[in-house]
Design a protein around this motif. Structure first.
Motif, short mmCIF file in Angstrom:
data_model
loop_
_atom_site.label_atom_id
_atom_site.label_comp_id
_atom_site.label_asym_id
_atom_site.label_seq_id
_atom_site.Cartn_x
_atom_site.Cartn_y
_atom_site.Cartn_z
N ALA A 1 91.34 41.66 35.47
CA ALA A 1 90.47 41.79 36.44
C ALA A 1 89.59 40.66 36.55
O ALA A 1 89.22 40.17 37.81
CB ALA A 1 89.81 43.10 36.09
N ASP A 2 88.89 40.04 35.63
CA ASP A 2 87.95 39.11 35.78
C ASP A 2 88.29 37.72 36.50
O ASP A 2 88.07 37.24 37.19
CB ASP A 2 87.07 38.87 34.28
CG ASP A 2 86.30 39.97 33.81
OD1 ASP A 2 86.07 40.79 34.76
OD2 ASP A 2 85.95 39.97 32.59
N ALA A 3 89.45 37.56 35.90
CA ALA A 3 90.23 36.27 36.44
C ALA A 3 90.74 36.45 38.13
O ALA A 3 90.70 35.61 38.67
CB ALA A 3 91.38 35.92 35.33
N TYR A 4 91.27 37.65 37.99
CA TYR A 4 91.65 37.87 39.55
C TYR A 4 90.50 37.84 40.46
O TYR A 4 90.62 37.26 41.46
CB TYR A 4 92.17 39.24 39.47
CG TYR A 4 92.83 39.97 40.88
CD1 TYR A 4 94.03 39.50 41.22
CD2 TYR A 4 91.97 40.73 41.27
CE1 TYR A 4 94.15 40.02 42.40
CE2 TYR A 4 92.14 41.06 42.71
CZ TYR A 4 93.43 40.70 43.31
OH TYR A 4 94.06 41.21 44.50
N LEU A 5 89.33 38.44 39.88
CA LEU A 5 88.15 38.47 40.81
C LEU A 5 87.71 36.83 41.02
O LEU A 5 87.14 36.54 42.22
CB LEU A 5 87.07 39.24 40.48
CG LEU A 5 87.31 40.80 40.52
CD1 LEU A 5 86.16 41.46 39.69
CD2 LEU A 5 87.28 41.21 41.84
N GLU A 6 87.82 36.01 40.22
CA GLU A 6 87.48 34.59 40.14
C GLU A 6 88.39 33.97 41.18
O GLU A 6 87.80 33.25 41.84
CB GLU A 6 87.43 34.15 38.81
CG GLU A 6 86.70 32.63 38.74
CD GLU A 6 86.40 32.13 37.45
OE1 GLU A 6 86.62 30.95 37.16
OE2 GLU A 6 86.58 32.98 36.46
N ILE A 7 89.50 34.30 41.03
CA ILE A 7 90.43 33.37 41.89
C ILE A 7 90.34 34.04 43.44
O ILE A 7 90.41 33.26 44.17
CB ILE A 7 92.02 33.73 41.28
CG1 ILE A 7 92.17 33.15 39.78
CG2 ILE A 7 93.03 33.25 42.37
CD1 ILE A 7 93.62 33.22 39.32
N GLU A 8 90.01 35.31 43.46
CA GLU A 8 90.02 35.75 44.87
C GLU A 8 88.97 35.25 45.43
O GLU A 8 88.86 34.79 46.63
CB GLU A 8 89.67 37.36 44.60
CG GLU A 8 89.79 37.92 45.93
CD GLU A 8 89.66 39.69 45.82
OE1 GLU A 8 90.57 40.14 46.52
OE2 GLU A 8 88.87 39.95 45.23
N SER A 9 87.64 34.93 44.81
CA SER A 9 86.28 34.29 45.12
C SER A 9 86.78 32.78 45.52
O SER A 9 86.28 32.37 46.70
CB SER A 9 85.35 34.54 44.29
OG SER A 9 84.27 33.69 44.63
N ILE A 10 87.49 32.09 44.74
CA ILE A 10 87.88 30.76 44.88
C ILE A 10 88.41 30.58 46.23
O ILE A 10 88.27 29.89 47.24
CB ILE A 10 88.46 30.32 43.73
CG1 ILE A 10 87.42 29.83 42.75
CG2 ILE A 10 88.96 28.89 44.19
CD1 ILE A 10 88.07 29.67 41.32
N LEU A 11 89.56 31.64 46.44
CA LEU A 11 90.46 31.36 47.71
C LEU A 11 89.72 31.86 48.69
O LEU A 11 89.73 31.08 50.07
CB LEU A 11 91.74 32.62 47.62
CG LEU A 11 92.63 32.16 46.50
CD1 LEU A 11 93.79 32.88 46.48
CD2 LEU A 11 93.19 30.95 46.87
N LYS A 12 88.66 32.71 48.88
CA LYS A 12 87.67 33.08 49.98
C LYS A 12 86.88 31.77 50.25
O LYS A 12 86.72 31.36 51.44
CB LYS A 12 86.63 34.18 49.77
CG LYS A 12 87.46 35.42 49.76
CD LYS A 12 86.62 36.61 49.55
CE LYS A 12 87.16 38.02 49.63
NZ LYS A 12 86.50 38.99 48.93
#
Length: 91
Positions: free
Chosen positions: A63-74
């Motif tokens: 979850a943490d890595a997913y949220l970080e990647i999602e933030s970077i993509l945004k």
């Protein structure tokens, strides 16, 4: 009615359950087994596709890595939009 009998089963003695997804005739089935005794306490057709279930498991585990990647993509999408707007103004 089998499900009514299963609802009355006392599962409090299960200290560690091994839950997984298996496939029967190509269809996903959720399973649960008591790790100590081998007692099967869950055999239920999965309500979602195997790919979606795997995505859910990975998302929960990472979850943490997913949220970080999602933030970077945004951020990348926003930056790309700004560059496109700037290019449109420079033409």
């Amino acid at each position: 009615m089998l499900w009514m009998v299963l609802l009355r089963k006392d599962l409090s003695g299960i200290r560690q359950g091994a839950n997984d997804e298996i496939f029967q005739c190509g269809k996903p089935v959720l399973t649960g087994v008591d790790a100590d005794t081998g007692y099967v306490y869950l055999l239920q057709p999965a309500a979602r596709s195997a790919d979606r279930r795997l995505r859910h498991i990975l998302k929960k585990k990472y979850a943490d890595a997913y949220l970080e990647i999602e933030s970077i993509l945004k951020g990348v999408k926003r930056a790309s939009s700004l560059v496109e707007n700037l290019n449109g103004r420079l033409r």
